[in-house]
Design an enzyme around this catalytic site. Structure first.
Site, PDB file in Angstrom:
ATOM      1  N   LYS A  92       0.874  -1.166   0.000  1.00 24.75           N
ATOM      2  CA  LYS A  92       0.000   0.000   0.000  1.00 24.75           C
ATOM      3  C   LYS A  92       0.911   1.215   0.000  1.00 24.75           C
ATOM      4  CE  LYS A  92      -4.551   0.827   0.676  1.00 24.75           C
ATOM      5  NZ  LYS A  92      -5.722   0.100   0.231  1.00 24.75           N
ATOM      6  N   GLY A 124     -24.169   3.322   4.668  1.00 21.69           N
ATOM      7  CA  GLY A 124     -23.354   3.921   3.604  1.00 21.69           C
ATOM      8  C   GLY A 124     -23.925   3.630   2.229  1.00 21.69           C
ATOM      9  N   GLY A 158     -22.764   4.552  -0.642  1.00 17.84           N
ATOM     10  CA  GLY A 158     -21.704   4.938  -1.574  1.00 17.84           C
ATOM     11  C   GLY A 158     -21.640   3.978  -2.753  1.00 17.84           C
ATOM     12  N   ASN A 159     -20.470   3.917  -3.360  1.00 17.71           N
ATOM     13  CA  ASN A 159     -20.319   3.106  -4.578  1.00 17.71           C
ATOM     14  C   ASN A 159     -20.617   1.632  -4.334  1.00 17.71           C
ATOM     15  OD1 ASN A 159     -19.510   5.268  -6.253  1.00 17.71           O
ATOM     16  ND2 ASN A 159     -17.498   5.208  -5.279  1.00 17.71           N
ATOM     17  N   VAL A 160     -20.118   1.100  -3.219  1.00 17.30           N
ATOM     18  CA  VAL A 160     -20.360  -0.323  -2.951  1.00 17.30           C
ATOM     19  C   VAL A 160     -21.781  -0.519  -2.411  1.00 17.30           C
ATOM     20  CG1 VAL A 160     -19.614  -2.356  -1.668  1.00 17.30           C
ATOM     21  CG2 VAL A 160     -17.913  -0.730  -2.481  1.00 17.30           C
TER      22      VAL A 160
HETATM   23  P1  NAD Z   1     -17.803   5.601  -0.843  1.00 19.62           P
HETATM   24  O1  NAD Z   1     -16.974   6.735  -0.332  1.00 19.62           O
HETATM   25  O2  NAD Z   1     -18.304   5.626  -2.239  1.00 19.62           O
HETATM   26  O3  NAD Z   1     -19.085   5.378   0.104  1.00 19.62           O
HETATM   27  C1  NAD Z   1     -19.057   5.500   1.486  1.00 19.62           C
HETATM   28  C2  NAD Z   1     -20.393   6.102   1.873  1.00 19.62           C
HETATM   29  O4  NAD Z   1     -20.507   6.082   3.293  1.00 19.62           O
HETATM   30  C3  NAD Z   1     -20.549   7.569   1.449  1.00 19.62           C
HETATM   31  O5  NAD Z   1     -21.771   7.711   0.730  1.00 19.62           O
HETATM   32  C4  NAD Z   1     -20.552   8.336   2.756  1.00 19.62           C
HETATM   33  O6  NAD Z   1     -21.361   9.496   2.722  1.00 19.62           O
HETATM   34  C5  NAD Z   1     -21.129   7.292   3.710  1.00 19.62           C
HETATM   35  N1  NAD Z   1     -20.819   7.515   5.110  1.00 19.62           N
HETATM   36  C6  NAD Z   1     -19.712   8.008   5.678  1.00 19.62           C
HETATM   37  N2  NAD Z   1     -19.816   8.033   7.008  1.00 19.62           N
HETATM   38  C7  NAD Z   1     -21.051   7.533   7.304  1.00 19.62           C
HETATM   39  C8  NAD Z   1     -21.760   7.290   8.517  1.00 19.62           C
HETATM   40  N3  NAD Z   1     -21.246   7.574   9.703  1.00 19.62           N
HETATM   41  N4  NAD Z   1     -22.993   6.750   8.428  1.00 19.62           N
HETATM   42  C9  NAD Z   1     -23.554   6.450   7.239  1.00 19.62           C
HETATM   43  N5  NAD Z   1     -22.925   6.672   6.057  1.00 19.62           N
HETATM   44  C10 NAD Z   1     -21.690   7.202   6.094  1.00 19.62           C
HETATM   45  O7  NAD Z   1     -16.934   4.285  -0.572  1.00 19.62           O
HETATM   46  P2  NAD Z   1     -17.138   2.857  -1.231  1.00 19.62           P
HETATM   47  O8  NAD Z   1     -16.227   2.729  -2.379  1.00 19.62           O
HETATM   48  O9  NAD Z   1     -18.585   2.568  -1.386  1.00 19.62           O
HETATM   49  O10 NAD Z   1     -16.545   1.921  -0.075  1.00 19.62           O
HETATM   50  C11 NAD Z   1     -17.296   1.651   1.092  1.00 19.62           C
HETATM   51  C12 NAD Z   1     -16.395   0.921   2.092  1.00 19.62           C
HETATM   52  O11 NAD Z   1     -15.934  -0.298   1.517  1.00 19.62           O
HETATM   53  C13 NAD Z   1     -15.147   1.707   2.483  1.00 19.62           C
HETATM   54  O12 NAD Z   1     -14.860   1.425   3.824  1.00 19.62           O
HETATM   55  C14 NAD Z   1     -14.069   1.117   1.597  1.00 19.62           C
HETATM   56  O13 NAD Z   1     -12.781   1.222   2.170  1.00 19.62           O
HETATM   57  C15 NAD Z   1     -14.505  -0.325   1.509  1.00 19.62           C
HETATM   58  N6  NAD Z   1     -14.055  -1.013   0.288  1.00 19.62           N
HETATM   59  C16 NAD Z   1     -14.394  -0.532  -0.937  1.00 19.62           C
HETATM   60  C17 NAD Z   1     -13.964  -1.202  -2.083  1.00 19.62           C
HETATM   61  C18 NAD Z   1     -14.340  -0.707  -3.464  1.00 19.62           C
HETATM   62  O14 NAD Z   1     -14.158  -1.438  -4.435  1.00 19.62           O
HETATM   63  N7  NAD Z   1     -14.882   0.497  -3.594  1.00 19.62           N
HETATM   64  C19 NAD Z   1     -13.195  -2.367  -1.975  1.00 19.62           C
HETATM   65  C20 NAD Z   1     -12.877  -2.854  -0.701  1.00 19.62           C
HETATM   66  C21 NAD Z   1     -13.312  -2.167   0.431  1.00 19.62           C
END
Ligand code: NAD
Length: 368
Positions: free
Chosen positions: A93, A193, A195-197
């Site tokens: 990393k 959350g 977000g994207n996932v």
């Molecule tokens: P993202 O930033 O697109 O989404 C995260 C979401 O969580 C955002 O919409 C944000 O507003 C929301 N959020 C933040 N704090 C919050 C809270 N206290 N309560 C409710 N919602 C809250 O991130 P992502 O890409 O969707 O990833 C989500 C998680 O999965 C992260 O922890 C990331 O490290 C992990 N992850 C993602 C991937 C990937 O492929 N994107 C892969 C492995 C792990």
């Protein structure tokens, strides 16, 4: 391979070599370039299985020790994630110190790309917090040792849909273990959350007929979900842990499984995308077990993104990446089996399985 818990990564008197010894790191590279203002650390934890792959995070760390701790902890996590996923990848990393909104420039990113290139493929970088696809394009101008680049450049693009598919598979495996059936129909699932996932995960859960509750800090993220799925229930972010539920899916932050939240949670399953969900692996991994909650270890079920990136190294093929991600279902069930057999928490079963794979492959390579 025996490494100590990352809670040990806080030795202020011996911040570098002793921490590398504690956590089993092979190499740490400190990068400095005054012309661009680049200050970065590349952490290579373990390359027994293959090159160390892991994203670059850009963040305003409070101090250098905090930055170092982050890169040590994150790179070690990547070793375990790739090992348990059956990938021929090691763990690495990188972090760039600084505010992504103010110090980022094309020159800084390309200079960082030169540092990555100087490692000749021992470390392969990708996107992480604070980085954009555009940044990856700049890095790609200086090194071929980068994945997760846009599809237009021959890369695999956004990994989130693949990550979400893996989380869905892990959640189904947890349901199989807890309820005897992997159907999620009618299950009350709180997704923390949008977000994207989280959004991609909800698409699969809705299709299966689950009752979804969703919380996010931002209205626009919630709206993206409710516009598509009007029956999804929006809850306040403070109501996440007290909402009656069957499954808790953390898809925002780490360390949300802790003393406070465990005293409120009614879930029988925890399965989500966020990294490092257990605030303290030993304490909360055991506490979850004692409460009879089936915990699907985060780095196992969120590995779809790294599986997708690995596929890019071999000539990207989406179907192959999805098929490999589907196998997270079987891996998760195997972890539950080992945890039962050895009467240990599921996180520990996963760690041991990952360590066993690294040890056995190290033996394959010995002597030639
Ligand atoms: P993202 O930033 O697109 O989404 C995260 C979401 O969580 C955002 O919409 C944000 O507003 C929301 N959020 C933040 N704090 C919050 C809270 N206290 N309560 C409710 N919602 C809250 O991130 P992502 O890409 O969707 O990833 C989500 C998680 O999965 C992260 O922890 C990331 O490290 C992990 N992850 C993602 C991937 C990937 O492929 N994107 C892969 C492995 C792990």
């Amino acid at each position: 391979m025996e490494v100590k818990s990352y809670n040990n990564a806080n030795d202020t008197d011996n911040p570098v070599i002793q921490q590398m010894l504690n956590l089993g790191h092979e190499q740490i590279v400190f990068c400095n370039d005054s012309a661009t203002g680049l200050k970065a650390i590349i952490g290579i934890h373990n390359t027994v299985l293959g090159p160390a792959l892991g994203g670059t995070r850009m963040w305003s760390y409070k101090n250098e020790l905090e930055a170092l701790n982050d890169v040590l902890r994150l790179s070690r996590g990547m070793t375990y994630k790739s090992a348990i996923s059956g990938l021929n990848l090691g763990g690495g990393k990188a972090i760039i110190i600084g505010d992504a909104r103010s110090i980022k420039s094309e020159a800084l990113m390309r200079r960082f790309g030169r540092f990555v290139d100087s490692l000749s493929g021992k470390y392969i970088t990708a996107e992480d917090v604070g980085m954009t696809t555009r940044d990856m394009e700049y890095i790609h101008m200086e090194t071929k040792h980068v994945v997760g680049i846009p599809e237009s450049l021959g890369g695999s693009g956004d990994p989130s849909p693949v990550t979400a598919y893996g989380v869905y598979m892990g959640m189904k495996a947890a349901a199989k273990k807890q309820y005897g059936s992997d159907s999620l129909e009618g299950k009350r699932i709180v997704v923390q959350g949008a977000g994207n996932v989280g959004r991609n995960l909800i698409d699969s859960l809705v299709k299966e007929g689950a009752h979804i509750f969703i919380a996010d800090m931002y209205e626009d993220n919630l709206k993206k979900v409710t516009d598509k799925h009007p029956h999804v229930n929006v809850i306040d972010i403070d109501a996440v842990y007290t909402t009656p539920m069957d499954i808790y899916a953390p898809c925002a932050l780490g360390a949300t499984v802790n003393d406070d939240t465990l005293s409120k949670l009614s879930a029988q399953i925890i399965a989500g995308a966020a990294n490092n969900q257990l605030a303290n692996e030993k304490i909360h991994g055991e506490a979850v077990k004692q409460k009879g909650i089936v915990f699907a270890p985060d780095y196992v079920i969120n590995a779809g993104g790294i599986i997708n990136c690995f596929s890019e190294l071999e000539g990207y093929n989406r179907e192959r990446a999805m098929a490999q991600t589907e196998n997270i279902y079987n891996t998760t069930l195997e972890i539950f089996r080992v945890a039962d057999e050895e009467n240990i928490p599921t996180y520990l079963a996963a760690n041991r399985m990952a360590e066993r794979r690294i040890e056995s492959i190290a033996n394959v390579h010995r002597g030639f």
